[in-house]
Design a protein around this motif. Structure first.
Motif, short mmCIF file in Angstrom:
data_model
loop_
_atom_site.label_atom_id
_atom_site.label_comp_id
_atom_site.label_asym_id
_atom_site.label_seq_id
_atom_site.Cartn_x
_atom_site.Cartn_y
_atom_site.Cartn_z
N VAL A 35 0.85 -1.19 0.00
CA VAL A 35 0.00 0.00 0.00
C VAL A 35 0.89 1.24 0.00
O VAL A 35 1.85 1.32 0.76
N THR A 36 0.56 2.17 -0.86
CA THR A 36 1.26 3.45 -0.92
C THR A 36 0.29 4.56 -0.55
O THR A 36 -0.83 4.62 -1.06
N ASN A 37 0.72 5.43 0.36
CA ASN A 37 -0.14 6.49 0.88
C ASN A 37 0.10 7.79 0.11
O ASN A 37 1.21 8.31 0.09
N PRO A 38 -0.95 8.32 -0.54
CA PRO A 38 -0.78 9.59 -1.27
C PRO A 38 -0.33 10.74 -0.38
O PRO A 38 0.28 11.70 -0.87
N ARG A 39 -0.61 10.61 0.92
CA ARG A 39 -0.20 11.68 1.84
C ARG A 39 1.32 11.85 1.87
O ARG A 39 1.83 12.93 2.15
N ASP A 40 2.03 10.77 1.54
CA ASP A 40 3.49 10.85 1.50
C ASP A 40 3.98 11.71 0.34
O ASP A 40 5.18 12.02 0.26
N PHE A 41 3.08 12.07 -0.56
CA PHE A 41 3.45 12.85 -1.74
C PHE A 41 2.81 14.24 -1.72
O PHE A 41 2.74 14.91 -2.75
N SER A 42 2.36 14.63 -0.55
CA SER A 42 1.81 15.98 -0.39
C SER A 42 2.96 16.95 -0.15
O SER A 42 3.89 16.66 0.61
N HIS A 43 2.90 18.09 -0.81
CA HIS A 43 4.01 19.04 -0.74
C HIS A 43 3.62 20.30 0.03
O HIS A 43 3.94 21.43 -0.38
N ASN A 44 2.92 20.13 1.13
CA ASN A 44 2.63 21.26 2.00
C ASN A 44 2.84 20.82 3.45
O ASN A 44 2.85 19.64 3.75
N LYS A 45 3.01 21.78 4.32
CA LYS A 45 3.44 21.47 5.69
C LYS A 45 2.39 20.71 6.48
O LYS A 45 2.70 20.07 7.48
N HIS A 46 1.14 20.75 6.03
CA HIS A 46 0.07 20.03 6.74
C HIS A 46 -0.24 18.68 6.10
O HIS A 46 -1.19 18.01 6.50
N ASN A 47 0.55 18.27 5.11
CA ASN A 47 0.30 17.01 4.38
C ASN A 47 -1.12 16.93 3.84
O ASN A 47 -1.76 15.88 3.84
N GLN A 48 -1.61 18.03 3.33
CA GLN A 48 -2.98 18.11 2.82
C GLN A 48 -3.12 17.32 1.52
O GLN A 48 -2.28 17.42 0.62
N VAL A 49 -4.18 16.51 1.43
CA VAL A 49 -4.44 15.73 0.21
C VAL A 49 -5.83 15.99 -0.33
O VAL A 49 -6.24 15.40 -1.33
N ASP A 50 -6.60 16.90 0.30
CA ASP A 50 -7.96 17.18 -0.16
C ASP A 50 -8.21 18.67 -0.12
O ASP A 50 -7.52 19.43 0.55
N ASP A 51 -9.23 19.08 -0.89
CA ASP A 51 -9.58 20.50 -0.91
C ASP A 51 -11.02 20.63 -1.37
O ASP A 51 -11.63 19.66 -1.84
N THR A 52 -11.55 21.85 -1.27
CA THR A 52 -12.94 22.10 -1.65
C THR A 52 -13.08 22.06 -3.17
O THR A 52 -12.15 22.42 -3.90
N PRO A 53 -14.23 21.62 -3.68
CA PRO A 53 -14.42 21.53 -5.13
C PRO A 53 -14.64 22.89 -5.77
O PRO A 53 -15.31 23.76 -5.20
N TYR A 54 -14.07 23.08 -6.95
CA TYR A 54 -14.36 24.28 -7.73
C TYR A 54 -15.85 24.30 -8.05
O TYR A 54 -16.45 23.27 -8.37
N GLY A 55 -16.43 25.49 -8.01
CA GLY A 55 -17.85 25.63 -8.32
C GLY A 55 -18.75 25.45 -7.13
O GLY A 55 -19.96 25.57 -7.24
N GLY A 56 -18.16 25.14 -5.99
CA GLY A 56 -18.94 24.96 -4.77
C GLY A 56 -19.47 23.55 -4.62
O GLY A 56 -19.32 22.70 -5.50
N GLY A 57 -20.08 23.31 -3.50
CA GLY A 57 -20.62 21.99 -3.22
C GLY A 57 -20.14 21.48 -1.88
O GLY A 57 -19.16 21.98 -1.32
N ALA A 58 -20.84 20.47 -1.38
CA ALA A 58 -20.51 19.94 -0.07
C ALA A 58 -19.30 19.01 -0.13
O ALA A 58 -19.02 18.41 -1.16
#
Length: 246
Positions: A35-58
């Motif tokens: 298993v490979t964790n995408p979080r290991d390839f995050s390039h920000n100090k908080h290891n962020q791998v998700d964000d809000t969708p463009y155009g809005g939405g839950a």
């Protein structure tokens, strides 16, 4: 065969890798899984791998860059027969035939979504196909990854102990498995069919085929909407005759 899983939750797979068929396949060196964790390839100090969708939405979407880099990290070996798969509800329905096809690859990479989904660029530009295990909603792709891995592993030559084990499974052949029994021969007034204790292998094979077809007719008649084998046609005729007599 190599199966690589891209998941934010590697710990989900700990027990899966160390029990039953998967464990034996790994120990026999018929299969490697990691298993490979995408979080290991995050390039920000908080290891962020998700964000809000463009155009809005839950909800939140998994970002494309960590997933792309995670997949690229396990697909470095050149000139091998490889398939990269995203596990999501919009994909082709997973079947035994698909498991058989995937077992012919040298490597399959299974990408697990999470949160409200993934950036569509993953499906559009990174993976070869999307697979769904059914018309229902799951929290993430980890359970589908285990389902696909288990089904594919059973198709790898030498993984199952019995040479014909996979062939006898329901859906390997497009009919349901016949009823199976083991000792004791009688339990609380319920007896194992006498034919199975007869030792007459030809009659047992005939009975099993007929019972398999009866079960399929009753529970999954759609599986018989195909080109039937000569043996199946003959068995169905005999089943129909028995029904008329009864």
């Amino acid at each position: 065969m190599n199966i690589d899983i891209i998941s934010l939750f590697p710990e989900f797979f700990d027990a899966f890798f160390t029990h039953s068929i998967i464990k034996r396949a790994i120990e026999a060196e018929r299969l490697t899984m990691k298993v490979t964790n995408p979080r290991d390839f995050s390039h920000n100090k908080h290891n962020q791998v998700d964000d809000t969708p463009y155009g809005g939405g839950a909800g939140m979407l998994m970002m494309a860059p960590p997933i792309f880099e995670a997949v690229e990290s396990v697909t470095q070996e050149p000139n091998i027969n490889r398939r990269v798969i995203f596990l999501g509800p919009a994909g082709e329905r997973f079947t035994q035939e698909k498991a058989r096809q995937l077992a012919t690859y040298d490597q399959i990479v299974l990408v697990c979504g999470h949160y409200e989904g993934v950036d569509y660029r993953v499906e559009e530009h990174l993976v070869d196909e999307t697979i769904s295990i059914g018309d229902f909603v799951l929290t993430g792709g980890e359970l589908p990854a285990m389902v696909v891995s288990d089904a594919v592993a059973r198709m790898i030559p030498g993984v199952l102990g019995a040479a014909t084990g996979a062939v006898e499974d329901s859906f390997y052949r497009p009919v349901l498995e016949c009823p199976q029994y083991t000792k004791p021969p009688e339990f609380r007034g319920m007896e194992v069919p006498a034919i199975l204790r007869s030792g007459h292998h030809a009659n047992i094979a005939k009975w099993r085929l007929q019972e398999s077809l009866k079960r399929t007719q009753r529970l999954r008649p759609d599986l018989l909407d195909r080109e039937l084998t000569k043996e199946e046609r003959k068995a169905l005729k005999e089943i129909a005759k028995e029904a008329v007599i009864l």
